[in-house]
Design a protein around this motif. Sequence first.
Motif, PDB file in Angstrom:
ATOM      1  N   PHE A  86      78.484   5.157  -6.001  1.00  0.00           N
ATOM      2  CA  PHE A  86      78.257   6.524  -5.845  1.00  0.00           C
ATOM      3  C   PHE A  86      78.744   7.835  -6.368  1.00  0.00           C
ATOM      4  O   PHE A  86      80.194   7.757  -6.208  1.00  0.00           O
ATOM      5  CB  PHE A  86      77.830   6.788  -4.166  1.00  0.00           C
ATOM      6  CG  PHE A  86      77.431   8.054  -3.875  1.00  0.00           C
ATOM      7  CD1 PHE A  86      76.236   8.750  -3.968  1.00  0.00           C
ATOM      8  CD2 PHE A  86      78.435   9.107  -2.879  1.00  0.00           C
ATOM      9  CE1 PHE A  86      75.704   9.873  -3.600  1.00  0.00           C
ATOM     10  CE2 PHE A  86      77.802  10.349  -2.636  1.00  0.00           C
ATOM     11  CZ  PHE A  86      76.645  10.880  -3.017  1.00  0.00           C
TER      12      PHE A  86
ATOM     13  N   HIS B  81      66.365   9.584   0.113  1.00  0.00           N
ATOM     14  CA  HIS B  81      66.343   9.390  -1.482  1.00  0.00           C
ATOM     15  C   HIS B  81      67.507   8.690  -1.952  1.00  0.00           C
ATOM     16  O   HIS B  81      67.281   7.882  -2.875  1.00  0.00           O
ATOM     17  CB  HIS B  81      66.742  11.190  -1.767  1.00  0.00           C
ATOM     18  CG  HIS B  81      67.212  11.154  -3.306  1.00  0.00           C
ATOM     19  ND1 HIS B  81      66.122  10.923  -4.358  1.00  0.00           N
ATOM     20  CD2 HIS B  81      68.312  11.303  -3.905  1.00  0.00           C
ATOM     21  CE1 HIS B  81      66.647  10.910  -5.196  1.00  0.00           C
ATOM     22  NE2 HIS B  81      68.245  11.452  -5.336  1.00  0.00           N
ATOM     23  N   PHE B  82      68.737   8.655  -1.242  1.00  0.00           N
ATOM     24  CA  PHE B  82      69.647   7.868  -1.684  1.00  0.00           C
ATOM     25  C   PHE B  82      69.581   6.457  -1.572  1.00  0.00           C
ATOM     26  O   PHE B  82      69.836   5.728  -2.281  1.00  0.00           O
ATOM     27  CB  PHE B  82      71.111   8.480  -1.162  1.00  0.00           C
ATOM     28  CG  PHE B  82      71.568   9.813  -1.480  1.00  0.00           C
ATOM     29  CD1 PHE B  82      72.169   9.746  -2.717  1.00  0.00           C
ATOM     30  CD2 PHE B  82      71.314  10.823  -0.678  1.00  0.00           C
ATOM     31  CE1 PHE B  82      72.956  11.298  -3.303  1.00  0.00           C
ATOM     32  CE2 PHE B  82      71.556  12.321  -1.084  1.00  0.00           C
ATOM     33  CZ  PHE B  82      72.324  12.323  -2.359  1.00  0.00           C
TER      34      PHE B  82
ATOM     35  N   GLY C  20      74.549  11.345   1.389  1.00  0.00           N
ATOM     36  CA  GLY C  20      74.787  10.488   0.208  1.00  0.00           C
ATOM     37  C   GLY C  20      75.663   9.516   0.605  1.00  0.00           C
ATOM     38  O   GLY C  20      75.801   8.229   0.259  1.00  0.00           O
TER      39      GLY C  20
ATOM     40  N   CYS D 214      75.015  17.970   0.751  1.00  0.00           N
ATOM     41  CA  CYS D 214      74.346  17.098  -0.023  1.00  0.00           C
ATOM     42  C   CYS D 214      75.342  15.623   0.010  1.00  0.00           C
ATOM     43  O   CYS D 214      74.912  14.599  -0.398  1.00  0.00           O
ATOM     44  CB  CYS D 214      74.411  17.671  -1.562  1.00  0.00           C
ATOM     45  SG  CYS D 214      73.301  18.782  -1.862  1.00  0.00           S
TER      46      CYS D 214
ATOM     47  N   GLY E 270      79.079  11.674  -5.950  1.00  0.00           N
ATOM     48  CA  GLY E 270      78.875  12.987  -5.378  1.00  0.00           C
ATOM     49  C   GLY E 270      79.416  14.168  -5.920  1.00  0.00           C
ATOM     50  O   GLY E 270      80.534  14.075  -6.350  1.00  0.00           O
TER      51      GLY E 270
ATOM     52  N   ASP F 162      74.924  12.255  -7.978  1.00  0.00           N
ATOM     53  CA  ASP F 162      73.639  13.103  -7.612  1.00  0.00           C
ATOM     54  C   ASP F 162      74.393  14.121  -7.073  1.00  0.00           C
ATOM     55  O   ASP F 162      75.162  14.063  -5.966  1.00  0.00           O
ATOM     56  CB  ASP F 162      72.733  12.225  -6.487  1.00  0.00           C
ATOM     57  CG  ASP F 162      71.385  13.050  -6.236  1.00  0.00           C
ATOM     58  OD1 ASP F 162      71.564  13.789  -5.727  1.00  0.00           O
ATOM     59  OD2 ASP F 162      70.417  12.440  -6.675  1.00  0.00           O
ATOM     60  N   TYR F 163      74.006  15.392  -7.333  1.00  0.00           N
ATOM     61  CA  TYR F 163      74.703  16.469  -6.551  1.00  0.00           C
ATOM     62  C   TYR F 163      73.768  17.576  -5.849  1.00  0.00           C
ATOM     63  O   TYR F 163      73.947  18.551  -5.546  1.00  0.00           O
ATOM     64  CB  TYR F 163      75.094  17.232  -8.081  1.00  0.00           C
ATOM     65  CG  TYR F 163      75.903  16.535  -8.810  1.00  0.00           C
ATOM     66  CD1 TYR F 163      77.043  15.718  -8.392  1.00  0.00           C
ATOM     67  CD2 TYR F 163      75.516  16.410 -10.160  1.00  0.00           C
ATOM     68  CE1 TYR F 163      77.540  14.960  -9.226  1.00  0.00           C
ATOM     69  CE2 TYR F 163      76.274  15.686 -11.148  1.00  0.00           C
ATOM     70  CZ  TYR F 163      77.283  15.027 -10.676  1.00  0.00           C
ATOM     71  OH  TYR F 163      78.100  14.146 -11.347  1.00  0.00           O
ATOM     72  N   TYR F 164      72.335  17.414  -6.119  1.00  0.00           N
ATOM     73  CA  TYR F 164      71.475  18.274  -5.222  1.00  0.00           C
ATOM     74  C   TYR F 164      70.569  17.913  -4.383  1.00  0.00           C
ATOM     75  O   TYR F 164      69.887  18.510  -3.636  1.00  0.00           O
ATOM     76  CB  TYR F 164      70.532  18.703  -6.430  1.00  0.00           C
ATOM     77  CG  TYR F 164      71.380  19.364  -7.702  1.00  0.00           C
ATOM     78  CD1 TYR F 164      71.407  20.848  -7.544  1.00  0.00           C
ATOM     79  CD2 TYR F 164      71.728  18.700  -8.802  1.00  0.00           C
ATOM     80  CE1 TYR F 164      72.063  21.504  -8.552  1.00  0.00           C
ATOM     81  CE2 TYR F 164      72.261  19.229  -9.843  1.00  0.00           C
ATOM     82  CZ  TYR F 164      72.510  20.962  -9.568  1.00  0.00           C
ATOM     83  OH  TYR F 164      73.338  21.511 -10.629  1.00  0.00           O
ATOM     84  N   HIS F 165      70.600  16.477  -3.991  1.00  0.00           N
ATOM     85  CA  HIS F 165      69.782  15.965  -2.650  1.00  0.00           C
ATOM     86  C   HIS F 165      70.452  16.011  -1.551  1.00  0.00           C
ATOM     87  O   HIS F 165      71.701  15.569  -1.444  1.00  0.00           O
ATOM     88  CB  HIS F 165      69.292  14.655  -3.102  1.00  0.00           C
ATOM     89  CG  HIS F 165      68.246  14.686  -4.267  1.00  0.00           C
ATOM     90  ND1 HIS F 165      68.509  14.428  -5.538  1.00  0.00           N
ATOM     91  CD2 HIS F 165      66.874  14.795  -4.429  1.00  0.00           C
ATOM     92  CE1 HIS F 165      67.710  14.510  -6.197  1.00  0.00           C
ATOM     93  NE2 HIS F 165      66.546  14.791  -5.552  1.00  0.00           N
TER      94      HIS F 165
ATOM     95  N   MET G 241      67.345   5.025  -4.127  1.00  0.00           N
ATOM     96  CA  MET G 241      68.122   5.112  -5.312  1.00  0.00           C
ATOM     97  C   MET G 241      69.049   4.151  -5.418  1.00  0.00           C
ATOM     98  O   MET G 241      69.357   3.270  -6.480  1.00  0.00           O
ATOM     99  CB  MET G 241      68.830   6.532  -5.799  1.00  0.00           C
ATOM    100  CG  MET G 241      67.914   7.428  -5.989  1.00  0.00           C
ATOM    101  SD  MET G 241      66.816   7.366  -7.307  1.00  0.00           S
ATOM    102  CE  MET G 241      67.820   7.271  -8.784  1.00  0.00           C
TER     103      MET G 241
ATOM    104  N   HIS H 103      68.894   0.643  -8.163  1.00  0.00           N
ATOM    105  CA  HIS H 103      69.978   0.407  -9.115  1.00  0.00           C
ATOM    106  C   HIS H 103      70.328  -0.917  -8.699  1.00  0.00           C
ATOM    107  O   HIS H 103      70.729  -1.811  -9.614  1.00  0.00           O
ATOM    108  CB  HIS H 103      71.216   1.371  -8.749  1.00  0.00           C
ATOM    109  CG  HIS H 103      71.056   2.785  -9.368  1.00  0.00           C
ATOM    110  ND1 HIS H 103      70.117   3.819  -8.936  1.00  0.00           N
ATOM    111  CD2 HIS H 103      71.455   3.156 -10.857  1.00  0.00           C
ATOM    112  CE1 HIS H 103      70.244   4.866 -10.103  1.00  0.00           C
ATOM    113  NE2 HIS H 103      70.928   4.259 -10.776  1.00  0.00           N
TER     114      HIS H 103
END
Length: 84
Positions: A26, A9-10, A50, A46, A28, A1-4, A13, A17
């Motif tokens: 993870f 959010h993480f 994460g 970001c 990043g 995940d590169y944008y959050h 997710m 999963h």
Amino acid sequence: DYYHADAAHFRRMFARHRILGRTPIFAGGVWTWNRLWVNLPVTIACLAPGLAAAREAGVQEVVGTLWGDDGAKCDPASALAGMQ
């Protein structure tokens, strides 16, 4: 995940999963795409939430990624600051 940049959010997710029956990994992004030099402020914004959520979720493996979009103009050595 590169944008959050939101730890919630993480967390969501990682929980989703885990439902699949595996411990997530993870991955990043250190922001090297579309630039000549690493975008360190966005990288930190970001990656920090994460990584914190990964630690809370018990994630044991973390991968730092570098991407070279649009000709890979970014100096890869500049990404070392983001990998730290």
